[in-house]
Design a protein around this motif. Structure first.
Motif, PDB file in Angstrom:
ATOM      1  N   GLN A 148      12.633  47.716  67.159  1.00 52.88           N
ATOM      2  CA  GLN A 148      12.062  48.886  67.824  1.00 52.88           C
ATOM      3  C   GLN A 148      11.516  48.579  69.210  1.00 52.88           C
ATOM      4  OE1 GLN A 148      12.304  51.931  66.337  1.00 52.88           O
ATOM      5  NE2 GLN A 148      13.460  50.785  64.783  1.00 52.88           N
ATOM      6  N   LEU A 149      11.520  47.317  69.604  1.00 53.79           N
ATOM      7  CA  LEU A 149      10.945  46.949  70.896  1.00 53.79           C
ATOM      8  C   LEU A 149      11.810  47.472  72.038  1.00 53.79           C
ATOM      9  CD1 LEU A 149       8.891  45.459  72.656  1.00 53.79           C
ATOM     10  CD2 LEU A 149      10.231  43.366  72.334  1.00 53.79           C
ATOM     11  N   MET A 150      11.195  48.250  72.914  1.00 51.15           N
ATOM     12  CA  MET A 150      11.883  48.807  74.068  1.00 51.15           C
ATOM     13  C   MET A 150      11.378  48.102  75.315  1.00 51.15           C
ATOM     14  SD  MET A 150      14.058  51.553  74.484  1.00 51.15           S
ATOM     15  CE  MET A 150      13.506  52.915  73.444  1.00 51.15           C
ATOM     16  N   LEU A 151      12.279  47.479  76.042  1.00 49.34           N
ATOM     17  CA  LEU A 151      11.890  46.804  77.262  1.00 49.34           C
ATOM     18  C   LEU A 151      11.710  47.814  78.394  1.00 49.34           C
ATOM     19  CD1 LEU A 151      14.233  43.672  77.200  1.00 49.34           C
ATOM     20  CD2 LEU A 151      11.829  43.806  76.535  1.00 49.34           C
ATOM     21  N   GLU A 152      10.830  47.499  79.299  1.00 49.60           N
ATOM     22  CA  GLU A 152      10.549  48.392  80.419  1.00 49.60           C
ATOM     23  C   GLU A 152      11.822  48.666  81.224  1.00 49.60           C
ATOM     24  OE1 GLU A 152       7.600  48.643  84.334  1.00 49.60           O
ATOM     25  OE2 GLU A 152       7.454  46.964  82.926  1.00 49.60           O
ATOM     26  N   GLY A 153      12.048  49.953  81.516  1.00 49.39           N
ATOM     27  CA  GLY A 153      13.196  50.343  82.310  1.00 49.39           C
ATOM     28  C   GLY A 153      14.474  50.527  81.524  1.00 49.39           C
ATOM     29  N   GLU A 154      14.423  50.368  80.190  1.00 51.95           N
ATOM     30  CA  GLU A 154      15.622  50.530  79.363  1.00 51.95           C
ATOM     31  C   GLU A 154      15.441  51.682  78.394  1.00 51.95           C
ATOM     32  OE1 GLU A 154      17.340  47.051  77.734  1.00 51.95           O
ATOM     33  OE2 GLU A 154      17.020  45.837  79.523  1.00 51.95           O
ATOM     34  N   ASP A 155      16.558  52.202  77.885  1.00 52.21           N
ATOM     35  CA  ASP A 155      16.496  53.351  76.982  1.00 52.21           C
ATOM     36  C   ASP A 155      17.057  53.043  75.604  1.00 52.21           C
ATOM     37  OD1 ASP A 155      19.165  53.127  77.549  1.00 52.21           O
ATOM     38  OD2 ASP A 155      19.363  55.071  78.544  1.00 52.21           O
ATOM     39  N   LYS A 156      17.288  51.757  75.334  1.00 53.95           N
ATOM     40  CA  LYS A 156      17.791  51.360  74.023  1.00 53.95           C
ATOM     41  C   LYS A 156      16.964  50.192  73.516  1.00 53.95           C
ATOM     42  CE  LYS A 156      21.966  49.630  71.695  1.00 53.95           C
ATOM     43  NZ  LYS A 156      23.368  49.191  71.877  1.00 53.95           N
TER      44      LYS A 156
END
Length: 231
Positions: A148-156
């Protein structure tokens, strides 16, 4: 294979610089089948022929080297024989390690193998040893494994990753993706900073203890197959 132009190679052959099966190869019109055993049968200027196309190189990448053909400064290709940069197909890195990341890096002229290794469908694990600026807070393992971890600037969100704590400020992280600066950004998402990063394993292939930074070796068929054995 980068040894020289057709004219240069013909001149070398006529001067006795090429041997095949222990005999001078002076007939420049002779067609030589490119088989896996050719390097054991042919010599160029007294040295065994370079590996035929399909080579895979394992490099212990040192800090400060860039995985690029064009950038300024030290490049990973600088440690290879200069003529190898003229080979066709060209040698390329399988994925990348950033300038401040060391460890296991593969290079190859086999495009099919390159895509198999980096394909998300293959789930080839990459294991990194991270040295951190601050102690782990204890929540990282569950967060990284959650998917579930979403990296900054990404949408997946990231695919699940495995964390093994070595010490309060050191951990092994296994990932199956290769997003931009992924490991550094994952720890940054937890409020930490990666001070040193070293890749130790790719699939079932481990960086040999006796391969010093900047040194490389050619992989045999079994070692290449091991890349996919632990995925």
């Amino acid at each position: 294979m980068g040894y020289g132009s057709r004219t240069e190679m013909a001149r070398m052959a006529k001067a006795g610089g090429i041997m095949l099966d222990g005999v001078d190869l002076t007939d420049v019109t002779k067609r030589i089948p490119i088989t896996p055993d050719l390097p054991s049968r042919m010599e160029i200027d007294g040295a065994p022929l370079d590996p035929v196309p399909g080579l895979v190189i394992l490099l212990n990448k040192p800090l400060g080297m860039t995985c690029s053909h064009k950038e300024d400064g030290a490049l990973v290709y600088d440690v290879l024989p200069e003529r190898w940069m003229r080979r066709d197909p060209a040698i390329s890195t399988i994925g990348r390690l950033d300038k401040q990341t060391s460890g296991l890096l593969l290079l190859t002229d086999d495009g099919d193998l390159l895509h198999r290794v980096i394909s998300p469908k293959r789930h080839v694990k990459k294991v990194y040893r991270a040295t951190l600026a601050r102690p782990l807070n204890g929540t990282e393992g569950d967060l990284f494994a959650s998917g579930q971890l979403m990296l900054e600037g990404e949408d997946k969100p990231l695919s699940p990753a495995e964390l093994e704590v070595v010490s309060p400020t050191e951990a092994l992280l296994s990932v199956t993706e290769g997003r931009y600066h992924q490991v550094r950004r994952m720890f940054a998402a937890t409020g930490n900073h990666v001070e040193a990063l070293h890749r130790e394993r790719l699939g079932g292939l481990t960086l040999p203890d006796d391969l010093a930074p900047g040194e490389w070796k050619l992989l045999n068929a079994d070692e290449i197959a091991s890349i996919f054995s632990a995925s």
